[in-house]
Scaffold this motif. Structure first.
Motif, PDB file in Angstrom:
ATOM      1  N   ARG A 177       0.856  -1.181   0.000  1.00 50.16           N
ATOM      2  CA  ARG A 177       0.000   0.000   0.000  1.00 50.16           C
ATOM      3  C   ARG A 177       0.892   1.231   0.000  1.00 50.16           C
ATOM      4  NH1 ARG A 177      -5.064   1.873   3.843  1.00 50.16           N
ATOM      5  NH2 ARG A 177      -4.686   4.114   3.682  1.00 50.16           N
ATOM      6  N   GLY A 178       0.510   2.202  -0.790  1.00 49.78           N
ATOM      7  CA  GLY A 178       1.306   3.421  -0.855  1.00 49.78           C
ATOM      8  C   GLY A 178       0.527   4.556  -1.481  1.00 49.78           C
ATOM      9  N   GLN A 179       1.183   5.687  -1.541  1.00 47.79           N
ATOM     10  CA  GLN A 179       0.567   6.887  -2.119  1.00 47.79           C
ATOM     11  C   GLN A 179       1.029   7.024  -3.562  1.00 47.79           C
ATOM     12  OE1 GLN A 179       1.805  11.084  -1.172  1.00 47.79           O
ATOM     13  NE2 GLN A 179      -0.121  11.100  -0.024  1.00 47.79           N
ATOM     14  N   LEU A 180       0.062   7.191  -4.460  1.00 48.30           N
ATOM     15  CA  LEU A 180       0.350   7.300  -5.885  1.00 48.30           C
ATOM     16  C   LEU A 180       0.758   8.731  -6.210  1.00 48.30           C
ATOM     17  CD1 LEU A 180       0.250   5.559  -8.477  1.00 48.30           C
ATOM     18  CD2 LEU A 180      -2.094   6.379  -8.811  1.00 48.30           C
ATOM     19  N   GLN A 181       1.922   8.869  -6.842  1.00 51.22           N
ATOM     20  CA  GLN A 181       2.448  10.202  -7.157  1.00 51.22           C
ATOM     21  C   GLN A 181       2.830  10.279  -8.633  1.00 51.22           C
ATOM     22  OE1 GLN A 181       2.518  12.853  -5.395  1.00 51.22           O
ATOM     23  NE2 GLN A 181       2.139  12.094  -3.326  1.00 51.22           N
ATOM     24  N   PRO A 182       2.642  11.452  -9.255  1.00 52.33           N
ATOM     25  CA  PRO A 182       3.050  11.603 -10.659  1.00 52.33           C
ATOM     26  C   PRO A 182       4.559  11.614 -10.791  1.00 52.33           C
ATOM     27  CG  PRO A 182       2.347  13.700  -9.753  1.00 52.33           C
ATOM     28  CD  PRO A 182       2.042  12.673  -8.694  1.00 52.33           C
ATOM     29  N   GLY A 183       5.054  11.096 -11.897  1.00 55.82           N
ATOM     30  CA  GLY A 183       6.487  11.069 -12.126  1.00 55.82           C
ATOM     31  C   GLY A 183       7.065  12.469 -12.287  1.00 55.82           C
ATOM     32  N   GLN A 184       8.299  12.628 -11.870  1.00 51.76           N
ATOM     33  CA  GLN A 184       8.993  13.902 -11.972  1.00 51.76           C
ATOM     34  C   GLN A 184       9.859  13.923 -13.230  1.00 51.76           C
ATOM     35  OE1 GLN A 184      11.173  14.019  -8.288  1.00 51.76           O
ATOM     36  NE2 GLN A 184       9.392  14.556  -7.064  1.00 51.76           N
TER      37      GLN A 184
END
Length: 328
Positions: A177-184
């Protein structure tokens, strides 16, 4: 004053002022309502604390939409011990450090079995060559040496990936489980001694360093909210669980909208004031004109009386009086 107000031209102007004031009042109310509405928690606030299958928010090869960024998700897969790297410039509790980042081979994202190519002829291939992958941030270290030591420890603990032919068997896969983040975007640092050093969470840069090419990958990354499962022995020494910053749901009044609402209220007062000043100026002008007419009438009456008195006293006095009046 009230008689002046009742003049048709001022009543017509007052009707126009009222229409303008209604418009200003609506704009002020809209700004005030916007100030409080924007301060309330969003309707989807619960979505940022409740984890959903990752497949509901993003698919391999697709971009991450804004409404999906920062949301907690769940996915099942294997972490590839061969693709553990460090990423610099990561903040935690005000301190800059390094992330230990790995590759999660996604076996199940909540939308059924993921499509996989024919791997029967692949010699020595693992599930990494059969299933899509996504970068995952595992933990934070205060120094690059501690991060490197954690990678060495994790590499010894994490089991090897299953063979490609077993990509549908999720036995031994991690439920993460984790937080979905946009790629940098990739960061190019010409001052670094190591040209392979990574300074940003850029999926396009990370996948080029993976040992086995992936048939597809996610254009985002996961920040694990609890590290790797305890079956791997917990977090290595010197590696901390990444503090995930929750989405701010606190009440924050939009002061800019409040100031705009105050401005519209001032405009309403100014509209009435301008109308009142115009009426008042008209009233004062009428009063001044009436006062001038009264003075001229009084002067004429005085002259007539003087002429009558002079006529009674004689011709010479009358002539002198006329001459005196002419001088005046």
């Amino acid at each position: 004053m009230f008689a002046t107000m009742r003049k048709p031209k001022w009543l017509a102007l007052l009707a126009g002022v009222l229409l303008v004031v209604i418009g200003f009042g609506w704009l002020g109310w809209w700004q005030l309502t916007s100030a409080f509405t924007s301060a309330l928690p969003p309707e989807d606030a619960e979505a940022y604390v409740t984890a959903v299958p990752m497949g509901e928010l993003i698919h391999p090869g697709e971009g991450l939409i804004e409404s999906s960024a920062g949301r907690p998700v769940e996915a099942t897969g294997w972490v590839d011990a061969r693709d553990l790297v460090t990423v610099s410039g990561r903040l935690q509790d005000g301190e800059t450090g390094w992330w230990v980042v790995g590759r999660l081979v996604v076996a199940e994202a909540g939308t059924g079995d993921l499509a996989a190519p024919n791997t029967e002829d692949a010699q020595g291939a693992t599930v990494a060559a059969a299933l899509p992958s996504i970068p995952v941030a595992i933990g934070w270290a205060a120094s690059e040496e501690a991060a490197a030591a954690a990678i060495a420890d994790l590499s010894d603990r994490i089991p090897d990936l299953p063979a490609a032919a077993e990509h549908r068997d999720t036995t031994g896969a991690h439920e993460l489980r984790g937080q979905l983040q946009p790629g940098q975007d990739p960061v190019v640092s010409r001052d670094r001694v190591d040209p392979q050093a990574i300074d940003s969470m850029a999926p396009g840069q990370l996948i080029n360093m993976w040992q086995e090419p992936s048939p597809s990958y996610y254009s985002a990354y996961l920040v694990l909210d609890g590290g790797l499962p305890s079956s791997e022995g917990g977090m290595p020494e010197g590696l901390e669980i990444i503090n995930i910053v929750p989405v701010d749901q606190s009440f924050q009044l939009n002061l800019l909208n409040i100031f705009y609402a105050i401005e519209w209220a001032i405009f309403i007062v100014m509209a009435f004031y301008i109308w009142w000043r115009l009426v008042r100026d008209d009233y004062l002008a009428t009063q001044a004109a009436d006062a001038g007419a009264s003075e001229r009438l009084a002067a004429e009456i005085r002259r007539e009386k003087l002429r009558e008195i002079a006529a009674r006293r004689g011709p010479n006095v009358a002539a002198e009086t006329s001459a005196s009046e002419e001088k005046k």
